[in-house]
Design a protein around this motif. Structure first.
Motif, PDB file in Angstrom:
ATOM      1  N   HIS A  10       0.784  -1.235   0.000  1.00 38.43           N
ATOM      2  CA  HIS A  10       0.000   0.000   0.000  1.00 38.43           C
ATOM      3  C   HIS A  10       0.824   1.297   0.000  1.00 38.43           C
ATOM      4  O   HIS A  10       0.278   2.349  -0.330  1.00 38.43           O
ATOM      5  N   VAL A  11       2.092   1.215   0.362  1.00 38.85           N
ATOM      6  CA  VAL A  11       2.921   2.425   0.413  1.00 38.85           C
ATOM      7  C   VAL A  11       3.838   2.522  -0.804  1.00 38.85           C
ATOM      8  O   VAL A  11       3.951   3.586  -1.418  1.00 38.85           O
ATOM      9  N   PHE A  12       4.484   1.422  -1.150  1.00 39.23           N
ATOM     10  CA  PHE A  12       5.390   1.441  -2.306  1.00 39.23           C
ATOM     11  C   PHE A  12       4.772   2.106  -3.538  1.00 39.23           C
ATOM     12  O   PHE A  12       5.416   2.953  -4.168  1.00 39.23           O
ATOM     13  N   PRO A  13       3.548   1.696  -3.955  1.00 41.25           N
ATOM     14  CA  PRO A  13       3.019   2.227  -5.218  1.00 41.25           C
ATOM     15  C   PRO A  13       2.939   3.749  -5.273  1.00 41.25           C
ATOM     16  O   PRO A  13       3.087   4.334  -6.353  1.00 41.25           O
ATOM     17  N   HIS A  14       2.718   4.392  -4.138  1.00 45.62           N
ATOM     18  CA  HIS A  14       2.589   5.857  -4.121  1.00 45.62           C
ATOM     19  C   HIS A  14       3.906   6.554  -4.411  1.00 45.62           C
ATOM     20  O   HIS A  14       3.917   7.706  -4.853  1.00 45.62           O
ATOM     21  N   PHE A  15       5.020   5.872  -4.156  1.00 42.48           N
ATOM     22  CA  PHE A  15       6.322   6.499  -4.311  1.00 42.48           C
ATOM     23  C   PHE A  15       7.156   5.854  -5.416  1.00 42.48           C
ATOM     24  O   PHE A  15       8.320   6.208  -5.584  1.00 42.48           O
ATOM     25  N   GLN A  16       6.535   4.935  -6.157  1.00 40.96           N
ATOM     26  CA  GLN A  16       7.274   4.269  -7.227  1.00 40.96           C
ATOM     27  C   GLN A  16       6.577   4.368  -8.577  1.00 40.96           C
ATOM     28  O   GLN A  16       6.946   3.683  -9.529  1.00 40.96           O
ATOM     29  N   GLY A  17       5.549   5.233  -8.652  1.00 41.35           N
ATOM     30  CA  GLY A  17       4.881   5.456  -9.925  1.00 41.35           C
ATOM     31  C   GLY A  17       3.860   4.411 -10.320  1.00 41.35           C
ATOM     32  O   GLY A  17       3.413   4.387 -11.462  1.00 41.35           O
TER      33      GLY A  17
ATOM     34  N   HIS B 183       0.918   3.672  -8.407  1.00 44.41           N
ATOM     35  CA  HIS B 183      -0.405   3.891  -7.828  1.00 44.41           C
ATOM     36  C   HIS B 183      -1.355   4.542  -8.833  1.00 44.41           C
ATOM     37  O   HIS B 183      -2.470   4.050  -9.072  1.00 44.41           O
ATOM     38  N   GLU B 184      -0.935   5.621  -9.443  1.00 41.14           N
ATOM     39  CA  GLU B 184      -1.820   6.405 -10.298  1.00 41.14           C
ATOM     40  C   GLU B 184      -2.298   5.660 -11.546  1.00 41.14           C
ATOM     41  O   GLU B 184      -3.475   5.767 -11.903  1.00 41.14           O
ATOM     42  N   PRO B 185      -1.438   4.900 -12.248  1.00 39.59           N
ATOM     43  CA  PRO B 185      -1.927   4.232 -13.468  1.00 39.59           C
ATOM     44  C   PRO B 185      -3.115   3.302 -13.241  1.00 39.59           C
ATOM     45  O   PRO B 185      -4.092   3.344 -14.000  1.00 39.59           O
ATOM     46  N   THR B 186      -3.051   2.464 -12.197  1.00 37.27           N
ATOM     47  CA  THR B 186      -4.171   1.550 -11.969  1.00 37.27           C
ATOM     48  C   THR B 186      -5.396   2.284 -11.443  1.00 37.27           C
ATOM     49  O   THR B 186      -6.537   1.936 -11.787  1.00 37.27           O
ATOM     50  N   MET B 187      -5.195   3.310 -10.611  1.00 37.05           N
ATOM     51  CA  MET B 187      -6.320   4.092 -10.124  1.00 37.05           C
ATOM     52  C   MET B 187      -7.002   4.836 -11.276  1.00 37.05           C
ATOM     53  O   MET B 187      -8.237   4.894 -11.362  1.00 37.05           O
ATOM     54  N   ALA B 188      -6.189   5.397 -12.172  1.00 39.48           N
ATOM     55  CA  ALA B 188      -6.753   6.114 -13.315  1.00 39.48           C
ATOM     56  C   ALA B 188      -7.489   5.163 -14.246  1.00 39.48           C
ATOM     57  O   ALA B 188      -8.559   5.490 -14.776  1.00 39.48           O
ATOM     58  N   ALA B 189      -6.927   3.972 -14.460  1.00 36.88           N
ATOM     59  CA  ALA B 189      -7.587   2.988 -15.316  1.00 36.88           C
ATOM     60  C   ALA B 189      -8.929   2.564 -14.718  1.00 36.88           C
ATOM     61  O   ALA B 189      -9.932   2.405 -15.435  1.00 36.88           O
ATOM     62  N   SER B 190      -8.944   2.381 -13.394  1.00 41.46           N
ATOM     63  CA  SER B 190     -10.195   2.019 -12.726  1.00 41.46           C
ATOM     64  C   SER B 190     -11.225   3.136 -12.860  1.00 41.46           C
ATOM     65  O   SER B 190     -12.412   2.882 -13.115  1.00 41.46           O
ATOM     66  N   ALA B 191     -10.797   4.384 -12.698  1.00 42.92           N
ATOM     67  CA  ALA B 191     -11.725   5.521 -12.809  1.00 42.92           C
ATOM     68  C   ALA B 191     -12.297   5.639 -14.222  1.00 42.92           C
ATOM     69  O   ALA B 191     -13.489   5.926 -14.399  1.00 42.92           O
ATOM     70  N   ARG B 192     -11.450   5.431 -15.220  1.00 40.19           N
ATOM     71  CA  ARG B 192     -11.936   5.502 -16.606  1.00 40.19           C
ATOM     72  C   ARG B 192     -12.953   4.409 -16.873  1.00 40.19           C
ATOM     73  O   ARG B 192     -13.995   4.645 -17.509  1.00 40.19           O
ATOM     74  N   ALA B 193     -12.658   3.199 -16.378  1.00 40.26           N
ATOM     75  CA  ALA B 193     -13.585   2.092 -16.588  1.00 40.26           C
ATOM     76  C   ALA B 193     -14.898   2.321 -15.847  1.00 40.26           C
ATOM     77  O   ALA B 193     -15.980   2.006 -16.352  1.00 40.26           O
ATOM     78  N   ARG B 194     -14.822   2.889 -14.652  1.00 39.01           N
ATOM     79  CA  ARG B 194     -16.024   3.184 -13.878  1.00 39.01           C
ATOM     80  C   ARG B 194     -16.912   4.192 -14.618  1.00 39.01           C
ATOM     81  O   ARG B 194     -18.140   4.033 -14.699  1.00 39.01           O
ATOM     82  N   ALA B 195     -16.272   5.256 -15.158  1.00 42.28           N
ATOM     83  CA  ALA B 195     -17.038   6.282 -15.856  1.00 42.28           C
ATOM     84  C   ALA B 195     -17.685   5.740 -17.131  1.00 42.28           C
ATOM     85  O   ALA B 195     -18.789   6.146 -17.513  1.00 42.28           O
ATOM     86  N   ALA B 196     -16.974   4.829 -17.787  1.00 42.96           N
ATOM     87  CA  ALA B 196     -17.478   4.308 -19.067  1.00 42.96           C
ATOM     88  C   ALA B 196     -18.411   3.118 -18.897  1.00 42.96           C
ATOM     89  O   ALA B 196     -19.049   2.692 -19.865  1.00 42.96           O
ATOM     90  N   ARG B 197     -18.526   2.582 -17.673  1.00 45.21           N
ATOM     91  CA  ARG B 197     -19.257   1.337 -17.469  1.00 45.21           C
ATOM     92  C   ARG B 197     -20.714   1.395 -17.945  1.00 45.21           C
ATOM     93  O   ARG B 197     -21.167   0.474 -18.638  1.00 45.21           O
ATOM     94  N   PRO B 198     -21.508   2.432 -17.607  1.00 47.47           N
ATOM     95  CA  PRO B 198     -22.917   2.415 -18.037  1.00 47.47           C
ATOM     96  C   PRO B 198     -23.067   2.283 -19.555  1.00 47.47           C
ATOM     97  O   PRO B 198     -23.859   1.467 -20.042  1.00 47.47           O
ATOM     98  N   GLU B 199     -22.300   3.083 -20.284  1.00 47.17           N
ATOM     99  CA  GLU B 199     -22.412   3.030 -21.743  1.00 47.17           C
ATOM    100  C   GLU B 199     -21.923   1.700 -22.284  1.00 47.17           C
ATOM    101  O   GLU B 199     -22.584   1.082 -23.138  1.00 47.17           O
ATOM    102  N   LEU B 200     -20.757   1.221 -21.787  1.00 45.92           N
ATOM    103  CA  LEU B 200     -20.198  -0.037 -22.289  1.00 45.92           C
ATOM    104  C   LEU B 200     -21.061  -1.228 -21.893  1.00 45.92           C
ATOM    105  O   LEU B 200     -21.197  -2.186 -22.664  1.00 45.92           O
ATOM    106  N   ALA B 201     -21.653  -1.167 -20.688  1.00 45.34           N
ATOM    107  CA  ALA B 201     -22.531  -2.266 -20.266  1.00 45.34           C
ATOM    108  C   ALA B 201     -23.770  -2.342 -21.150  1.00 45.34           C
ATOM    109  O   ALA B 201     -24.244  -3.434 -21.490  1.00 45.34           O
ATOM    110  N   ALA B 202     -24.274  -1.154 -21.531  1.00 44.07           N
ATOM    111  CA  ALA B 202     -25.438  -1.139 -22.428  1.00 44.07           C
ATOM    112  C   ALA B 202     -25.087  -1.738 -23.784  1.00 44.07           C
ATOM    113  O   ALA B 202     -25.873  -2.497 -24.365  1.00 44.07           O
ATOM    114  N   VAL B 203     -23.912  -1.373 -24.306  1.00 48.73           N
ATOM    115  CA  VAL B 203     -23.462  -1.936 -25.585  1.00 48.73           C
ATOM    116  C   VAL B 203     -23.295  -3.441 -25.481  1.00 48.73           C
ATOM    117  O   VAL B 203     -23.678  -4.201 -26.384  1.00 48.73           O
TER     118      VAL B 203
END
Length: 391
Positions: free
Chosen positions: A341-348, A350-370
């Motif tokens: 839980h600590v390493f990722p914040h200081f080794q670059g 943390h953000e890529p997986t969090m950002a990928a999760s956020a993008r997928a969350r935002a796109a989920r309603p539209e993609l689920a409908a498709v």
């Protein structure tokens, strides 16, 4: 952050006097294996000869055994007390280890922190820093040059000294000088263009001196024509974490009182002044003073952020002082939580997986409908095909 901070431990090691020393040293080796598995970068192993608690007399022997049980983690002397040893033999031993480990060693040096060590060989604390300066000068000449070294002081007499082997590492393994609060360590680090081990980084005096230490290194480097690198600056701190603060507090009841007693009443090392008369007061001192963090991984992240800001430019590695406040299982769990839980914040990472999760969350309603429409269309085509064949 783009900078990949390294993580490791500084292993004195600390053990309660009277326990089985064989088992204690074996568990220290098992801890290094665990850290290797968890992805820690470095482990620094100490040298002490008295006072009953820090029971490793030879970091080189410990490192040799640990190197055979691990695959990736780098192993450093944390530290060799140079004032106790002929510098030729210090250089010879670390070069041999460099070969045996295929370049996984680091050399950390210091004057010798326990007065009760030096007094057994006729050394007082008034002599050790001068001997460190002399010894490190000899060691660096031996490591960096093939020219013979002749040197004499009140303690050593070297005559055309040469290394028997050249280092395996090219150009050279990491070398670092220990520092607490005085400018001695950063002065020598800058003079020789090597790294700094800020062992007292979270003490009141050491924390205040962090930015000053780096300034001293840069000034010395400019004067002597060397170069210093922030990635070779390592800060040492105290942490223990668990899933909850309450669990972390219960964990450290195992050994924190003994550790405090060692610095309060046994080790003549006044730079490590740690007040507290019971477990509650000791935990409060660690957390409230900024000396360390006992609690959750988020508290560890905040402590490292605080040190980063105080350093006024950053550092290369955060080393956790291995304190044995908790039992072995809880200790391993703490290091595991920090790695997760600590390493990722200081080794670059943390953000890529969090950002990928956020993008997928935002796109989920539209993609689920498709997706649902695609399943519905496929079902209708199958039904139509079945009907056209007459069932």
């Amino acid at each position: 952050m783009s900078h990949r901070m390294r993580f490791g431990i500084f292993l004195a090691p600390f053990h309660k006097p009277g326990i089985n020393p064989t088992l204690a040293l074996e568990q220290d080796l098992e801890l290094i294996q665990w850290l290797d598995r968890c992805g820690y970068d470095e482990a620094w192993c100490g040298e002490h000869h008295s006072a009953g608690t820090e029971i490793s007399a030879s970091p080189e022997i410990f490192m040799a055994v640990a190197s055979q049980r691990t695959r990736h983690i780098r192993l450093g002397t944390g530290v060799v007390s140079v004032s106790y040893h002929n510098p030729l033999w210090v250089a010879e031993r670390i070069v041999q280890l460099d070969h045996l480990t295929r370049g996984r060693v680091m050399l950390g040096v210091g004057p010798g922190s326990l007065p009760s060590d030096g007094i057994m060989i006729g050394l007082s604390q008034s002599q050790t820093r001068g001997l460190l300066e002399d010894g490190l000068g000899v060691i660096m000449k031996l490591l960096r040059s093939e020219e013979p070294v002749t040197f004499k002081n009140d303690r050593w007499d070297l005559r055309d000294a040469r290394l028997h082997l050249r280092p395996y590492s090219n150009p050279l393994f990491d070398v670092a000088v220990a520092a607490v609060a005085s400018p001695t360590g950063p002065k020598l680090a800058g003079m020789h263009g090597v790294g700094l081990l800020s062992i007292g980084a979270t003490t009141a005096a050491g924390f205040d001196a962090l930015a000053l230490h780096w300034n001293v290194m840069e000034q010395q480097a400019a004067h002597y024509g060397t170069q210093v690198d922030r990635s070779k600056w390592r800060l040492v701190g105290l942490v223990h974490c668990a899933e909850t603060m309450e669990q972390a507090y219960r964990d450290v009841e195992y050994g924190i009182e003994q550790w405090f007693d060692y610095f309060q009443a046994v080790a003549a090392f006044p730079q490590m002044a740690v007040p507290g008369n019971n477990v509650k007061e000791m935990i409060s001192f660690i957390n409230d003073s900024g000396f360390g963090a006992i609690g959750t991984p988020d508290m560890v992240k905040a402590q490292i952020d605080r040190l980063w800001q105080q350093s006024n430019g950053g550092f290369g590695a955060y080393l956790m002082l291995a304190h044995n406040w908790a039992n072995f299982d809880a200790t391993r769990r703490s290091y595991d939580l920090i790695a997760r839980h600590v390493f990722p914040h200081f080794q670059g990472h943390h953000e890529p997986t969090m950002a990928a999760s956020a993008r997928a969350r935002a796109a989920r309603p539209e993609l689920a409908a498709v997706h649902s429409k695609a399943v519905e269309d496929a079902t209708q085509r199958f039904q139509a095909e079945t009907a056209s064949r007459g069932g």
